[in-house]
Scaffold this motif. Sequence first.
Motif, mmCIF file in Angstrom:
data_model
loop_
_atom_site.group_PDB
_atom_site.id
_atom_site.type_symbol
_atom_site.label_atom_id
_atom_site.label_comp_id
_atom_site.label_asym_id
_atom_site.label_seq_id
_atom_site.Cartn_x
_atom_site.Cartn_y
_atom_site.Cartn_z
ATOM 1 N N LEU A 131 0.830 -1.215 0.000
ATOM 2 C CA LEU A 131 0.000 0.000 0.000
ATOM 3 C C LEU A 131 0.863 1.262 0.000
ATOM 4 C CD1 LEU A 131 -2.836 -1.137 2.442
ATOM 5 C CD2 LEU A 131 -3.029 -0.759 -0.032
ATOM 6 N N LYS A 132 1.939 1.222 0.748
ATOM 7 C CA LYS A 132 2.803 2.419 0.787
ATOM 8 C C LYS A 132 3.375 2.720 -0.592
ATOM 9 C CE LYS A 132 4.203 2.282 5.612
ATOM 10 N NZ LYS A 132 5.287 1.917 6.538
ATOM 11 N N VAL A 166 0.746 7.637 -5.947
ATOM 12 C CA VAL A 166 -0.443 8.514 -5.932
ATOM 13 C C VAL A 166 -0.036 9.926 -5.478
ATOM 14 C CG1 VAL A 166 -2.678 8.890 -4.791
ATOM 15 C CG2 VAL A 166 -2.064 6.604 -5.605
ATOM 16 N N ILE A 167 0.793 9.986 -4.430
ATOM 17 C CA ILE A 167 1.244 11.290 -3.907
ATOM 18 C C ILE A 167 1.947 12.072 -5.006
ATOM 19 C CG2 ILE A 167 2.982 12.345 -2.365
ATOM 20 C CD1 ILE A 167 2.389 9.961 -0.424
ATOM 21 N N VAL A 195 -5.469 13.079 5.418
ATOM 22 C CA VAL A 195 -6.274 11.901 5.070
ATOM 23 C C VAL A 195 -7.760 12.145 5.320
ATOM 24 C CG1 VAL A 195 -6.779 9.550 5.883
ATOM 25 C CG2 VAL A 195 -4.440 10.214 5.332
ATOM 26 N N ILE A 196 -8.555 11.688 4.356
ATOM 27 C CA ILE A 196 -10.018 11.685 4.519
ATOM 28 C C ILE A 196 -10.471 10.238 4.489
ATOM 29 C CG2 ILE A 196 -12.235 12.416 3.520
ATOM 30 C CD1 ILE A 196 -10.714 14.588 2.028
ATOM 31 N N PHE A 213 1.885 7.502 7.466
ATOM 32 C CA PHE A 213 2.750 7.467 6.281
ATOM 33 C C PHE A 213 2.423 8.650 5.348
ATOM 34 C CE2 PHE A 213 3.227 6.215 1.810
ATOM 35 C CZ PHE A 213 4.609 6.071 1.768
ATOM 36 N N LEU A 214 1.136 8.867 5.127
ATOM 37 C CA LEU A 214 0.749 9.949 4.217
ATOM 38 C C LEU A 214 1.099 11.313 4.825
ATOM 39 C CD1 LEU A 214 -2.638 8.517 2.891
ATOM 40 C CD2 LEU A 214 -0.524 8.799 1.600
ATOM 41 N N GLU A 215 0.877 11.430 6.120
ATOM 42 C CA GLU A 215 1.197 12.706 6.793
ATOM 43 C C GLU A 215 2.697 13.004 6.697
ATOM 44 O OE1 GLU A 215 -0.756 14.611 10.638
ATOM 45 O OE2 GLU A 215 0.758 13.123 11.157
ATOM 46 N N SER A 216 3.508 11.943 6.836
ATOM 47 C CA SER A 216 4.960 12.170 6.761
ATOM 48 C C SER A 216 5.365 12.563 5.338
ATOM 49 C CB SER A 216 5.722 10.923 7.219
ATOM 50 O OG SER A 216 5.551 9.903 6.253
#
Length: 593
Positions: free
Chosen positions: A339-340, A346-347, A413-414, A405-408
């Motif tokens: 997933l990461k 995606v990021i 996130v929603i 992970f996304l925040e870093s």
Amino acid sequence: MFSYNSIAPVSFKKIFVFILCLFLWAGSLSAQSKGRAGTLEHTIIPKPESYVAKRGKFIFHPETLIVYVGKDAKPVARYFAKEIAKATGMKLKVAEKGVGKTTLRLELKKTAKIPAEGYTLDISTSRISIVASSPAGLFYGLQTVRQMMPPEIYSRVPVKGKISWSLPCAKITDAPRFAWRGANVDCARHFFSKEAIMRFIDTISWHKINRFHWHLTEDQGWRIEIKKYPRLTEVGAWRSNLLIRENPEFVKEDSPHWNKEGQYGGFYSQKDIREIVKYARERFITIVPEIEIPGHSSAALLAYPEFSCDGRPPGGLPLGGGVFGKVYCPGKEKTFDFLKQIYTEVIDLFPGEYIHIGGDECPKGAWEKCPDCQKRIKDEKLFAENGHKAEERLQSYMISRIQKFLESNGKKVIGWDEIVEGGIPENCTVMHWREYTDPKIAPRAGHDLIVATRPRCYYNWAYSKEDKPFVLSQGGVMPMKQAWDFDPIPKGLTEKEQKHVLGVQACFWGEKTPNEQVLEFHYFPRLSAMSENAWGNRENRSYEDFLRRVKIQQKRYVFAGVNARPSAENPLPADYKVWEKYKLPASSKKRGK
Ligand code: ACM
Ligand code: ZN
């Protein structure tokens, strides 16, 4: 000393001038009061904060000059010149200074006390002046200008015949109520072409919508190219049938998206996505991609079954909507690595602040039986607690890890409102969709909330039970009046909690959708109602006045070739076909089942 004779002629003149002034003043007052927002003067959607009509009109000529003040105003000026050239054929000059035969002036004044995305608009016979503190504000001022012009201005091809490209003089002050004004499209069940998505983005931008929530992964299809895991689109983007084909009446109307093997689907390459993101950005629309975890993941797990609990693939991609038991296994560490990697790509594709991680409708039966999941529960002490089951806490654990992970990586996130079950993961924004759960939980816990609650925000529902294309609508009936008569702020929140309500969003789920005409039919003109709730001033609102403005909006759709429902409320003609303009490519007729 004055003599009677010496002052008399002056007094008569003065009296005459005074009466004349009084007359003109009274005239202008009446014009102004008629012009106030919500009364009979304008056809702007969403309704602006204040509107004062003035006398006269501004006319766009081929010699009209578009002047921008501030370098970030330049792309907005260019966008408008390009847009109106389509209908008018006029190639207006864009310059940093100067005066044209008439002038449209866009001024970016960062110090101005104008709210973010707001604008002031002053139209006189010789000059239109838009002032904003952000380029977005200038863009919205231009959307208003366009709506004040003849509806033919929405044509995407040159309009035949002589048209005066004019608009009435007026003074407008305007700013949005909410920062989040969203529209969602499920491209995972029905695959919409890149062109259809761009057209949709363009159309929603006229409504001052600023978020496109792009539902890209589902049980029924994976639609985004991930370079590290090519099977996601080689395998996960294709299914053997389409629900709409089950209804023989509609078979011949179905989609062109069939491959040589007779499978239905498709996906967006990373190149397509970059192009769409850029196109949306020019229209001040931020794309929020949704990559679902842990549920609604059959397509990904058909391609890579090793990331599910039992390691076995589902028996193909499901036909029909619903909830399916094939979900990611949060017990296995390799699931997080997978997933990461996906989210990393995606990021890189989506520069917006938010990523939607789904989180809705995840059956947890597989986790109950999975030794890896049960071990995770034990190791992380995710035992049942505070009314949350262990497996619900396991879902929160999984979402929290992905959130961190996304925040870093600089993203917020929603998740759909199921993420409150098991405890709301830290720093997550909740998107509320279930009408039977409490939307106040997130703001009361200090989390941001986006209201997308069914049915008022579910635009795949039908306008009317009598509509023949009812069979193409998913869900029940959500008439125009219901869509319009909706205040997104849940009742009972304190003022502080209300600040967590970021805004409101319309959703469209596509399992019953055969083509983009059906998407447009459901969204338009109803999105006008959403835009009034998301942007609009709620004072002096009247549904009758809204419908009067929608009538003109309908003309704009017609000139733009948007397949809007022809009337907001009236029954459709018996022979009305929602897909009328849709031409099924001959090659796809015999494919599929
Ligand atoms: C949803 O409709 N499951 C978000
Ligand atoms: Zn498992």
